[in-house]
Design a protein around this motif. Structure first.
Motif, PDB file in Angstrom:
ATOM      1  N   MET A  31       0.842  -1.194   0.000  1.00  0.00           N
ATOM      2  CA  MET A  31       0.000   0.000   0.000  1.00  0.00           C
ATOM      3  C   MET A  31       0.880   1.249   0.000  1.00  0.00           C
ATOM      4  O   MET A  31       2.001   1.216   0.496  1.00  0.00           O
ATOM      5  CB  MET A  31      -0.915   0.024   1.227  1.00  0.00           C
ATOM      6  CG  MET A  31      -1.835  -1.187   1.326  1.00  0.00           C
ATOM      7  SD  MET A  31      -3.038  -1.059   2.646  1.00  0.00           S
ATOM      8  CE  MET A  31      -4.208   0.089   1.930  1.00  0.00           C
ATOM      9  N   PHE A  33       0.776   5.639   0.787  1.00  0.00           N
ATOM     10  CA  PHE A  33       0.030   6.666   1.510  1.00  0.00           C
ATOM     11  C   PHE A  33       0.712   8.025   1.327  1.00  0.00           C
ATOM     12  O   PHE A  33       1.907   8.094   1.070  1.00  0.00           O
ATOM     13  CB  PHE A  33      -0.003   6.366   3.012  1.00  0.00           C
ATOM     14  CG  PHE A  33      -0.442   4.983   3.364  1.00  0.00           C
ATOM     15  CD1 PHE A  33       0.488   3.963   3.506  1.00  0.00           C
ATOM     16  CD2 PHE A  33      -1.775   4.699   3.567  1.00  0.00           C
ATOM     17  CE1 PHE A  33       0.090   2.679   3.845  1.00  0.00           C
ATOM     18  CE2 PHE A  33      -2.186   3.412   3.910  1.00  0.00           C
ATOM     19  CZ  PHE A  33      -1.245   2.411   4.049  1.00  0.00           C
ATOM     20  N   LYS A  96       3.659   0.617   2.696  1.00  0.00           N
ATOM     21  CA  LYS A  96       3.752  -0.655   3.416  1.00  0.00           C
ATOM     22  C   LYS A  96       4.461  -1.621   2.487  1.00  0.00           C
ATOM     23  O   LYS A  96       4.068  -1.807   1.338  1.00  0.00           O
ATOM     24  CB  LYS A  96       2.371  -1.177   3.774  1.00  0.00           C
ATOM     25  CG  LYS A  96       1.782  -0.556   5.016  1.00  0.00           C
ATOM     26  CD  LYS A  96       0.401  -1.067   5.292  1.00  0.00           C
ATOM     27  CE  LYS A  96       0.384  -2.515   5.647  1.00  0.00           C
ATOM     28  NZ  LYS A  96      -0.986  -2.998   5.979  1.00  0.00           N
ATOM     29  N   ARG A 104       5.870 -10.225   7.095  1.00  0.00           N
ATOM     30  CA  ARG A 104       4.904  -9.234   7.555  1.00  0.00           C
ATOM     31  C   ARG A 104       5.165  -7.907   6.840  1.00  0.00           C
ATOM     32  O   ARG A 104       6.191  -7.708   6.209  1.00  0.00           O
ATOM     33  CB  ARG A 104       5.033  -9.035   9.061  1.00  0.00           C
ATOM     34  CG  ARG A 104       6.390  -8.629   9.530  1.00  0.00           C
ATOM     35  CD  ARG A 104       6.397  -8.347  11.034  1.00  0.00           C
ATOM     36  NE  ARG A 104       7.737  -8.250  11.563  1.00  0.00           N
ATOM     37  CZ  ARG A 104       8.501  -7.184  11.500  1.00  0.00           C
ATOM     38  NH1 ARG A 104       8.083  -6.118  10.865  1.00  0.00           N
ATOM     39  NH2 ARG A 104       9.702  -7.177  12.026  1.00  0.00           N
ATOM     40  N   ASP A 105       4.197  -7.016   6.957  1.00  0.00           N
ATOM     41  CA  ASP A 105       4.314  -5.695   6.354  1.00  0.00           C
ATOM     42  C   ASP A 105       4.887  -4.714   7.353  1.00  0.00           C
ATOM     43  O   ASP A 105       4.530  -4.743   8.532  1.00  0.00           O
ATOM     44  CB  ASP A 105       2.940  -5.197   5.902  1.00  0.00           C
ATOM     45  CG  ASP A 105       2.379  -6.011   4.756  1.00  0.00           C
ATOM     46  OD1 ASP A 105       1.190  -5.854   4.451  1.00  0.00           O
ATOM     47  OD2 ASP A 105       3.141  -6.810   4.182  1.00  0.00           O
ATOM     48  N   GLU A 106       5.740  -3.842   6.870  1.00  0.00           N
ATOM     49  CA  GLU A 106       6.256  -2.766   7.692  1.00  0.00           C
ATOM     50  C   GLU A 106       6.126  -1.476   6.905  1.00  0.00           C
ATOM     51  O   GLU A 106       6.241  -1.478   5.681  1.00  0.00           O
ATOM     52  CB  GLU A 106       7.719  -3.029   8.062  1.00  0.00           C
ATOM     53  CG  GLU A 106       8.250  -2.105   9.141  1.00  0.00           C
ATOM     54  CD  GLU A 106       9.521  -2.634   9.787  1.00  0.00           C
ATOM     55  OE1 GLU A 106       9.750  -3.856   9.728  1.00  0.00           O
ATOM     56  OE2 GLU A 106      10.261  -1.832  10.361  1.00  0.00           O
ATOM     57  N   GLN A 107       5.877  -0.389   7.601  1.00  0.00           N
ATOM     58  CA  GLN A 107       5.642   0.875   6.920  1.00  0.00           C
ATOM     59  C   GLN A 107       6.887   1.746   6.949  1.00  0.00           C
ATOM     60  O   GLN A 107       7.492   1.935   8.008  1.00  0.00           O
ATOM     61  CB  GLN A 107       4.465   1.620   7.548  1.00  0.00           C
ATOM     62  CG  GLN A 107       3.984   2.795   6.733  1.00  0.00           C
ATOM     63  CD  GLN A 107       2.523   3.140   6.993  1.00  0.00           C
ATOM     64  OE1 GLN A 107       1.763   2.339   7.507  1.00  0.00           O
ATOM     65  NE2 GLN A 107       2.146   4.347   6.639  1.00  0.00           N
ATOM     66  N   PHE A 109       8.821   5.464   5.314  1.00  0.00           N
ATOM     67  CA  PHE A 109       8.524   6.825   4.901  1.00  0.00           C
ATOM     68  C   PHE A 109       9.629   7.389   4.031  1.00  0.00           C
ATOM     69  O   PHE A 109      10.813   7.074   4.221  1.00  0.00           O
ATOM     70  CB  PHE A 109       8.345   7.727   6.130  1.00  0.00           C
ATOM     71  CG  PHE A 109       7.045   7.492   6.829  1.00  0.00           C
ATOM     72  CD1 PHE A 109       6.881   6.401   7.663  1.00  0.00           C
ATOM     73  CD2 PHE A 109       5.974   8.347   6.629  1.00  0.00           C
ATOM     74  CE1 PHE A 109       5.664   6.169   8.299  1.00  0.00           C
ATOM     75  CE2 PHE A 109       4.760   8.129   7.266  1.00  0.00           C
ATOM     76  CZ  PHE A 109       4.612   7.032   8.094  1.00  0.00           C
TER      77      PHE A 109
END
Lengths: 118, 113
Positions: A31, A33, A96, A104-107, A109
Motif C-alpha cells: 500500500m 500513503f 507498506k 509481515r508488512d512494515e511501513q 517513509f
C-alpha cells in the motif's frame, strides 16, 4: 528495509499555483500513503493511494485539492492545488512493504517534501 | 477513534544516561505499534515494530515494550548519545482500520555533552 525517494525535496511556490510531488519505492509495495506534517505537529494521513483507481481520502481532505495518482505498484504522485500559505508543510510519502524474510508488512517513509507557499 | 499520546513532549538528558519515552493509546484493539525517529526537517526512520502478540522488541541500544491491555508502550534508550537527539514518534495500527497508522504527538529528545 525499503528505500523511498521523493522529489522535489523542497520548493517555494506562489499562492494560487500547484505543486506535484513524486514518490518512488524500491521494494514490493502493498500500500502507498500520503501524509502531511504541519509545522510543529505530528503526521496526518491525507489519503491512501490506490493503484489504477481513485485514492481514498481521509476526513478533511478532498480530491480537488489533493489529486493523487498511482499508475503502478511502486510510484505515486501527490498534487497540492491552488496553494495558499496554510498549505506550507512537509508532505511525506509512505509505503507498506512486504518483508519476505519476516513475513509481515512494515511501513516506511520517504524523506519528505518541504513546501513553502508565499 | 484511536488517539495516541506521548509523554514527555520534550526531554533533555546528559550523554550516557538511560531514558524512557512513553506512548499511550486509547483503543487496545491494535494490529501493531511502531516507533519512528525524525530528524529536523527530515522524513521518518523506522526503529522498532511490535506486533500485537509480542511484548517487546530490541535493536541495539533500543528496547520497546508493549502492554496492549493497558494501552501503553515504552521506548527505552540505553547509554544515550548526542546522535540520539531527534523527535521520537509512536504510531499505532488499529485492527479496525488495518491499513492506517495513527501517530502520537512525539517526544523531542536532546542529548547534551
Amino acid at each position: 528495509s525499503a528505500v523511498i525517494s521523493q522529489k522535489p525535496s523542497r520548493d517555494i511556490c506562489q499562492r494560487g499555483t500547484s505543486l506535484t510531488i513524486q514518490c518512488q519505492v524500491d521494494s514490493q509495495v502493498t500500500m502507498m500513503f500520503w501524509y502531511r506534517q504541519q509545522p510543529g505537529q505530528s503526521l496526518t494521513l491525507i489519503a491512501t493511494a490506490n493503484q489504477g483507481s481513485e485514492a481514498t481520502y481521509e476526513s478533511g481532505f478532498v480530491i480537488d485539492k489533493f489529486p493523487i495518482s498511482r499508475p503502478n505498484l511502486t510510484f505515486s504522485t501527490l498534487t497540492v492545488s491552488n496553494l495558499s500559505p496554510e498549505d506550507s508543510s512537509i508532505y511525506l510519502c509512505s509505503a507498506k512493504v512486504r518483508l519476505g524474510d519476516r513475513g509481515r508488512d512494515e511501513q516506511y517513509f520517504g524523506p519528505g517534501t518541504r513546501l513553502t507557499v508565499t | 477513534k484511536q488517539e495516541v499520546t506521548q509523554i514527555p513532549a520534550a526531554l533533555s538528558v546528559p550523554e550516557g544516561e538511560n531514558l524512557v519515552l512513553n506512548c499511550s493509546f486509547t483503543d487496545s484493539a491494535i494490529y501493531n505499534l511502531q516507533w519512528f525517529r525524525q530528524d529536523p526537517g527530515k522524513g521518518l526512520t523506522s526503529l522498532l515494530l511490535i506486533q500485537s502478540s509480542q511484548r517487546e522488541q530490541t535493536s541495539g541500544r533500543l528496547n520497546a515494550s508493549l502492554d496492549k491491555s493497558s494501552g501503553r508502550s515504552t521506548l527505552y534508550i540505553a547509554a544515550s548519545q548526542p546522535g540520539d537527539s531527534a523527535t521520537y514518534l509512536c504510531a499505532v495500527r488499529s485492527t479496525g482500520t488495518a491499513s492506517k497508522l495513527t501517530f502520537g504527538t512525539g517526544t523531542r529528545l536532546q542529548v547534551t555533552l
